[in-house]
Design an enzyme around this catalytic site. Structure first.
Site, PDB file in Angstrom:
ATOM      1  N   GLU A  72     -14.725  49.617  47.278  1.00  0.00           N
ATOM      2  CA  GLU A  72     -14.389  48.746  46.160  1.00  0.00           C
ATOM      3  C   GLU A  72     -13.106  48.009  46.523  1.00  0.00           C
ATOM      4  OE1 GLU A  72     -16.356  48.242  43.465  1.00  0.00           O
ATOM      5  OE2 GLU A  72     -17.747  49.568  44.520  1.00  0.00           O
ATOM      6  N   HIS A 130     -20.585  50.793  40.827  1.00  0.00           N
ATOM      7  CA  HIS A 130     -19.298  50.259  41.288  1.00  0.00           C
ATOM      8  C   HIS A 130     -18.225  51.338  41.412  1.00  0.00           C
ATOM      9  CE1 HIS A 130     -20.862  46.246  41.196  1.00  0.00           C
ATOM     10  NE2 HIS A 130     -21.199  46.369  39.933  1.00  0.00           N
ATOM     11  N   ASP A 140     -21.876  54.933  44.580  1.00  0.00           N
ATOM     12  CA  ASP A 140     -22.650  53.885  45.258  1.00  0.00           C
ATOM     13  C   ASP A 140     -23.034  54.335  46.665  1.00  0.00           C
ATOM     14  OD1 ASP A 140     -22.655  52.206  43.110  1.00  0.00           O
ATOM     15  OD2 ASP A 140     -21.204  50.776  43.906  1.00  0.00           O
ATOM     16  N   ASP A 181     -19.319  52.721  51.113  1.00  0.00           N
ATOM     17  CA  ASP A 181     -19.108  51.712  50.074  1.00  0.00           C
ATOM     18  C   ASP A 181     -17.617  51.607  49.824  1.00  0.00           C
ATOM     19  OD1 ASP A 181     -20.322  49.941  47.845  1.00  0.00           O
ATOM     20  OD2 ASP A 181     -18.815  51.146  46.808  1.00  0.00           O
TER      21      ASP A 181
END
Length: 327
Positions: free
Chosen positions: A29, A164, A169, A27
């Site tokens: 961001e 998030h 995540d 994941d």
């Protein structure tokens, strides 16, 4: 029952031999969703062939620009200022990805962001295949109310602690992927694997949003769009194999390309072609390196009988586009 099939899949004789030998559940961001946006944090859970966790890793990344939607990811300019640059963590990131299938929720987004960061660093991500857990959920016909990560987590009883946050995540996705993988193995489901093509050609474009400076993100410009000039030539119809492209032809693109998509589209526009964002009966040609994928454009191309070529063939065709005036 699902539990019985999962137990059966755990036995050595039941596991499909064609399944991958390892996975990297990822994941990232980011500062936003556009091609010029940057990764600000990354989490990776390495799993073995049967989905068991081997280890995990997390890093912040200094994007050298505004952090984007802080109200979503919580990472401010002050937090990111002392973080390493992507080129400084690229080697460690590569070690986590090498030889594994990249697994992500909406994997095409994570892969594109990763591929672009590696291209900026003049490196190549060691990823050759990706698996999207949204696509796998659909293959398994899981009874989800929607395909958000929260819904997948709730279905398997996985508790989210920090939505998030890249590491959490990735953890949630790893815990939801394990039973999904075992259900797929038990049911003999073909995993929805897609080829990843690392970017070999890339250029950054200056955009108004970046001119505001680091730490001055403006919400209204989160998804900047590029408006291309209208094609001045009429559509001469479909491309015919063995012949030249002709100015005015409508060209659509689907899937990963070795050349960054905007560059490829720029070249098509400069050659006098009409770059189409969707595929219709009027589309002259579809360019894709994965003609067996189930993307909407590929499916429509099959339905409409639209000609399909790969990126290499299209590059050759671009070198000799017939003028619109040619009969």
């Amino acid at each position: 029952m699902l539990e019985d099939r999962m137990r059966a899949a755990s036995s050595p004789t039941a596991w499909p031999a064609a399944y991958p030998k390892g996975y990297a559940v990822v994941d990232v961001e980011t500062t936003g969703l556009a091609r010029d946006d940057r990764i600000i944090s990354a989490g990776v859970y390495r799993l073995d062939a049967r989905g068991e966790v081997e280890d995990h890793w997390y890093t912040l990344v200094n994007p050298e620009r505004d952090p984007g939607p802080v109200w979503i990811h919580g990472l401010t300019s002050d937090v990111l200022e002392g973080a390493p640059l992507f080129q400084e963590i690229a080697e460690e990131f590569s070690a986590r990805l090498d030889g594994r299938v990249l697994v992500a929720h909406n994997a095409v987004f994570d892969w594109q962001m990763i591929a672009r960061e590696y291209a900026r660093a003049e490196r190549e991500a060691p990823v050759r295949q990706r698996l999207c857990t949204i696509a796998l959920s659909k293959e398994l016909a899981l009874p989800l109310p929607n395909y958000k990560l929260e819904a997948l987590a709730a279905h398997f009883g996985v508790v989210q602690q920090r939505a998030h946050h890249a590491l959490d995540d990735a953890r949630v996705l790893a815990e939801a992927f394990r039973p999904s993988l075992r259900a797929a193995a038990a049911g003999g489901v073909r995993l929805p694997l897609h080829e990843c093509r690392p970017l070999t050609e890339w250029t950054d474009r200056a955009v108004p949003r970046q001119q505001a400076g680091y730490g001055s993100y403006r919400q209204t410009s989160w998804r900047p769009s590029r408006k291309r000039p209208a094609c001045p030539y009429p559509n001469p119809g479909r491309y015919e194999a063995g012949k030249r492209l002709k100015q005015g032809m409508r060209v659509a693109f689907s899937g990963d390309t070795s050349t960054e998509r905007d560059l490829l589209e720029d070249r098509a526009t400069e050659a006098g072609l009409h770059v189409a964002t969707s595929l219709s009966r009027l589309t002259s040609l579809l360019v894709t390196n994965d003609p067996d994928s189930g993307t909407s454009k590929v499916v429509k191309a099959r339905q409409f009988g639209t000609p399909v070529v790969d990126e290499a063939a299209f590059g050759q065709l671009l070198g000799d586009v017939a003028p619109a005036s040619e009969g």
